[in-house]
Design a protein around this motif. Structure first.
Motif, mmCIF file in Angstrom:
data_model
loop_
_atom_site.group_PDB
_atom_site.id
_atom_site.type_symbol
_atom_site.label_atom_id
_atom_site.label_comp_id
_atom_site.label_asym_id
_atom_site.label_seq_id
_atom_site.Cartn_x
_atom_site.Cartn_y
_atom_site.Cartn_z
ATOM 1 N N HIS A 144 0.830 -1.212 0.000
ATOM 2 C CA HIS A 144 0.000 0.000 0.000
ATOM 3 C C HIS A 144 0.858 1.253 0.000
ATOM 4 O O HIS A 144 0.464 2.275 -0.553
ATOM 5 C CB HIS A 144 -0.938 -0.004 1.198
ATOM 6 N N THR A 145 2.005 1.164 0.644
ATOM 7 C CA THR A 145 3.049 2.185 0.565
ATOM 8 C C THR A 145 4.368 1.457 0.350
ATOM 9 O O THR A 145 4.433 0.233 0.515
ATOM 10 C CB THR A 145 3.138 3.038 1.846
ATOM 11 N N PRO A 146 5.441 2.170 -0.006
ATOM 12 C CA PRO A 146 6.721 1.471 -0.151
ATOM 13 C C PRO A 146 7.160 0.758 1.117
ATOM 14 O O PRO A 146 7.890 -0.236 1.049
ATOM 15 C CB PRO A 146 7.687 2.606 -0.513
ATOM 16 N N SER A 147 6.683 1.228 2.275
ATOM 17 C CA SER A 147 7.109 0.658 3.554
ATOM 18 C C SER A 147 6.140 -0.347 4.134
ATOM 19 O O SER A 147 6.547 -1.221 4.908
ATOM 20 C CB SER A 147 7.306 1.777 4.589
ATOM 21 N N ALA A 148 4.841 -0.232 3.812
ATOM 22 C CA ALA A 148 3.847 -0.933 4.615
ATOM 23 C C ALA A 148 2.883 -1.762 3.789
ATOM 24 O O ALA A 148 2.434 -1.344 2.716
ATOM 25 C CB ALA A 148 3.063 0.073 5.455
#
Length: 307
Positions: free
Chosen positions: A161-165
């Motif tokens: 959903h995000t680059p991190s999460a």
């Protein structure tokens, strides 16, 4: 095997996971949570599937918003219904979704289910963990009744959903941390594990030709799910939530490694990121580090073909 409880935000792969689980273990109840879509749409999806697949377990409405922070959905990827489909025919008619209005609140029946256990209970969590965090805050006395909490969520590597999460963690990271802080050990099926179990066009074709009463509808749903990957130039799509269901019903297909799991709740660029430490002397959960991808895939597709 004793019955399980499922907590879900009822998108396509959630439905696949429920179908797989139901073939192997009794489902004692289901709680719905906002995630893939707002709670009202999640409830409509659950009511539609309940009618189509003749579910005989009770369904309850849960949290409409995360513990803290704004609501996030996956509708920009999955569409308004969170059930992308192939073809123009709707999956459910309006009457099939009418039962959504009758779903009562989840906390009393989930609490009673845990209170009535002669042995620790197993919960399969397929969405944001908001409902289970509410349970932890309202009834901390019941947390030791949870034997296994298997969750499809988090990402050791890159997010989705995000680059991190990963989405389920990003949608309510505080809920994840509430459970961890109160000693609820997660059995985590993260993105890296789930991305090993893939379906492709041949699987959609085979499912459409199967003899199950709902195999054509399931193929319509599986095809729409695969189209997410095809639209991005990838020939195959990961079966996310069914991997978590498989871990609960067939743990022999998995290797879980103890780890210290935490989630970032405040980082501007990293909110929702799960941080996993395999060297910590104080592990608080388990991460799936290996699995039998062909066996998991075959079990899921077999269940969809027979429903």
């Amino acid at each position: 095997m004793a019955g399980i409880w499922i907590d879900t935000d009822m998108g396509s792969d959630d439905a696949f996971a429920v179908v797989l689980a139901a073939r192997h273990v009794p489902i004692d109840g289901m709680s719905l949570v906002a995630g893939n879509a707002p709670l009202a749409q999640v409830a409509r999806n659950a009511a539609g599937f309940g009618t189509m697949l003749q579910w005989d377990f009770p369904v309850f409405a849960g949290a409409a918003r995360p513990v803290i922070g704004p609501q996030e959905t996956a509708q920009r990827i999955l569409g308004d219904s969170a059930l992308p489909l192939r073809g123009e025919a709707p999956l459910f008619d309006a009457d099939a979704c009418a039962g959504a209005a009758s779903f009562g609140p989840f906390l009393p029946p989930l609490s009673a289910w845990l209170e009535g256990a002669d042995e620790p209970r197993s919960i399969l969590a397929l969405g944001p963990l908001t409902n289970l965090a509410i349970l932890a805050l309202a009834r901390p006395d019941l947390l030791d009744r949870i034997g296994r909490l298997v969750w499809m969520g988090g990402a050791v590597g890159r997010g989705n959903h995000t680059p991190s999460a990963e989405f389920n963690a990003f949608a309510d990271p505080e809920a994840v941390q509430i459970l961890l802080d109160r000693g609820v050990a997660l059995h985590l099926l993260d993105l890296d594990a789930c991305r090993r179990v893939l379906i492709d066009e041949a699987d959609v074709t085979a499912l459409a030709a199967a003899e199950g009463r709902n195999s054509v509808a399931m193929a319509q749903l599986l095809g729409g799910y695969l189209d997410i990957a095809l639209s991005r130039g990838r020939p195959a799509m990961a079966l996310y939530d069914p991997v978590a269901a498989a871990a609960l019903i067939a743990p022999e297909l998995f290797t879980f490694t103890p780890a210290r799991i935490q989630v970032e709740c405040s980082g501007a660029l990293t909110r929702g990121r799960t941080v996993t430490d395999f060297t910590s002397p104080r592990p608080n959960g388990w991460l799936a580090t290996d699995l039998d991808a062909p066996a998991i895939r075959d079990r899921c597709l077999s269940a969809l073909a027979q429903v």
